[in-house]
Design an enzyme around this catalytic site. Structure first.
Site, PDB file in Angstrom:
ATOM      1  N   ASN A 181     -37.234  -3.459  29.547  1.00  0.00           N
ATOM      2  CA  ASN A 181     -38.322  -4.143  28.843  1.00  0.00           C
ATOM      3  C   ASN A 181     -37.974  -5.578  28.447  1.00  0.00           C
ATOM      4  OD1 ASN A 181     -36.647  -3.921  26.658  1.00  0.00           O
ATOM      5  ND2 ASN A 181     -37.926  -2.506  25.504  1.00  0.00           N
ATOM      6  N   LYS A 182     -36.857  -6.106  28.932  1.00  0.00           N
ATOM      7  CA  LYS A 182     -36.469  -7.470  28.570  1.00  0.00           C
ATOM      8  C   LYS A 182     -37.099  -8.483  29.549  1.00  0.00           C
ATOM      9  CE  LYS A 182     -33.840  -6.310  25.044  1.00  0.00           C
ATOM     10  NZ  LYS A 182     -33.748  -4.843  24.904  1.00  0.00           N
ATOM     11  N   ASN A 183     -36.871  -9.772  29.303  1.00  0.00           N
ATOM     12  CA  ASN A 183     -37.571 -10.799  30.101  1.00  0.00           C
ATOM     13  C   ASN A 183     -37.134 -10.841  31.554  1.00  0.00           C
ATOM     14  OD1 ASN A 183     -38.524 -11.341  27.521  1.00  0.00           O
ATOM     15  ND2 ASN A 183     -38.742 -13.525  27.948  1.00  0.00           N
ATOM     16  N   TYR A 196     -32.124  -4.741  30.064  1.00  0.00           N
ATOM     17  CA  TYR A 196     -32.826  -3.463  29.987  1.00  0.00           C
ATOM     18  C   TYR A 196     -34.258  -3.661  30.517  1.00  0.00           C
ATOM     19  CZ  TYR A 196     -34.807   0.772  27.962  1.00  0.00           C
ATOM     20  OH  TYR A 196     -35.444   1.974  27.782  1.00  0.00           O
TER      21      TYR A 196
END
Ligand SMILES: *Cc1c(COP(=O)(O)O)cnc(C)c1O
Length: 381
Positions: free
Chosen positions: A187-189, A185
């Site tokens: 906002n993930k790393n 997604y």
């Protein structure tokens, strides 16, 4: 324009920014020009390379981590009448997946405010004859003690899933569970905008997840195109949880940058720790400073009496976004209606005082100083 440390109204310091650039644009364009846009060679390559990075046998790319959690439970045969142990300190998707297969999530407390991870002792207390599986969440980027969980699961004949949404690229992630589910997604790393991956050691389980990902069909469009199959059977009730080649191409580029993203995040987190220790020693960063982390989140625990919502507002006025990870799942209306009021004292205590500060590879060291200084001011007034 040169950045100034004093007035930051010209730039928003968001909680999490994806780092996407020219490489990603080129990769997308190549897929579009190739004429094969979904479940083709890019998806297979992304699966192979993601599995390799995590030293795991099998990988199945999916449309989201939520889909991956659902598929994993379904493929393991978890269903009606079963209970699934989950932490309440997580994103709601972790617990929702249990309902999707007709099972009931049973909430487990965290260890402590200093170690906000699902607690093995409380899991032992929450076991029943119906417990079938357990989902551990590597909260914030720190790995749960996976060997202990592995032992616990095998002692009690439970399946173990890792919600690995926060730990892409971390040493040891995806190796202890029956399946590990990663999220890409925004906002993930690393990101594919929407997307996820399931890592599995067992080949048969991987095949089942693969089949359920695409309607329970025994062959895929690419197999038929290449002449490996002419028709197909449907053996199970499946879903459309496929990933497309555009996302896979994004994922391949992002995967190449993942370890440098994670290093940047971990270094910024370390700087937060040092600055806070120096300037606001009553604000604590959970976990041990020497533990390896992907630096997915920068959670801090505010002093008990600090008015968190006011502080969040003050920070926001100075361009600093903050958030809460997480509003505990057991407190949500839907969950209270289904399960009644639950007693999870450590989770409640942590969730009342936790604040997540901006953390992403686009932050500079002077941003961190700016944020900590503004936090200190907000606490003082
Ligand atoms: C983001 C996240 C998910 C869900 O991931 P999606 O890919 O958005 O479905 C699940 N669990 C945790 C802990 C997450 O942070």
């Amino acid at each position: 324009m040169k950045k100034s440390n004093l007035t930051r109204v010209d730039r928003e310091l968001s909680l999490s920014d994806p780092v996407i650039g020219e490489d990603e644009c080129v990769a997308l364009k190549e897929v579009i020009q190739s004429g094969w846009i979904t479940m083709g060679e890019m998806v297979s390559r992304f699966e192979r390379e993601f599995a390799q990075v995590h030293e795991c046998e099998h990988a199945v790319a999916v449309s989201s981590a939520t889909a991956g959690l659902h598929l994993s439970l379904a493929a393991l045969g978890v269903g009606s009448g079963d209970e699934v142990l989950v932490p309440s300190l997580t994103f709601v998707a972790t617990a929702n997946a249990a309902w999707y297969v007709g099972a009931t999530p049973v909430f487990v407390d965290i260890e402590s405010v200093e170690r906000p991870q699902i607690d093995l002792n409380d899991a032992r207390r929450k076991l029943s004859s119906r417990t079938k599986a357990i989902v551990i969440v590597h909260y914030g980027g720190w790995l749960c003690p996976v060997d202990q969980w592995r032992t616990f699961a095998s002692e009690h004949g439970l399946f173990i899933l890792e919600d690995a949404a926060h730990v892409s690229g971390l040493n040891g992630a995806g190796k202890s569970g029956d399946a590990a589910i990663f999220s890409f997604y925004g906002n993930k790393n690393m990101t594919t905008a929407e997307g996820g991956m399931v890592l599995v050691g067992n080949e048969e389980l991987a095949l089942t997840i693969r089949r359920l990902r695409s309607h329970g069909m025994t062959s895929q469009t690419l197999d038929r195109y290449e002449g490996h199959a002419f028709t197909y059977d449907v053996t199970d009730l499946g879903y459309n949880y496929r990933m497309d080649d555009l996302r896979a191409a994004l994922g391949l580029v992002q995967l190449g940058k993942l370890s440098s993203f994670n290093k940047l995040r971990a270094n910024l987190l370390k700087q937060y720790r040092d600055e806070l220790l120096l300037k606001a020693s009553d604000v604590n960063v959970p976990f041990d400073k020497n533990e390896e982390t992907t630096g997915h989140l920068c959670p801090v625990v505010l002093p008990r009496q600090a008015p968190r919502e006011d502080i969040m507002l003050r920070l926001r006025k100075m361009g600093i976004h903050s958030s809460i990870h997480y509003p505990p799942v057991h407190r949500f209306t839907y969950y209270e209606n289904k399960l009644g009021v639950q007693n999870l004292p450590q989770t409640d205590e942590y969730a009342r005082h936790e604040l997540s500060l901006p953390l992403h590879p686009g932050l500079s060291r002077s941003d961190v100083i700016y944020i900590v200084d503004r936090l200190v001011e907000s606490l003082g007034s």
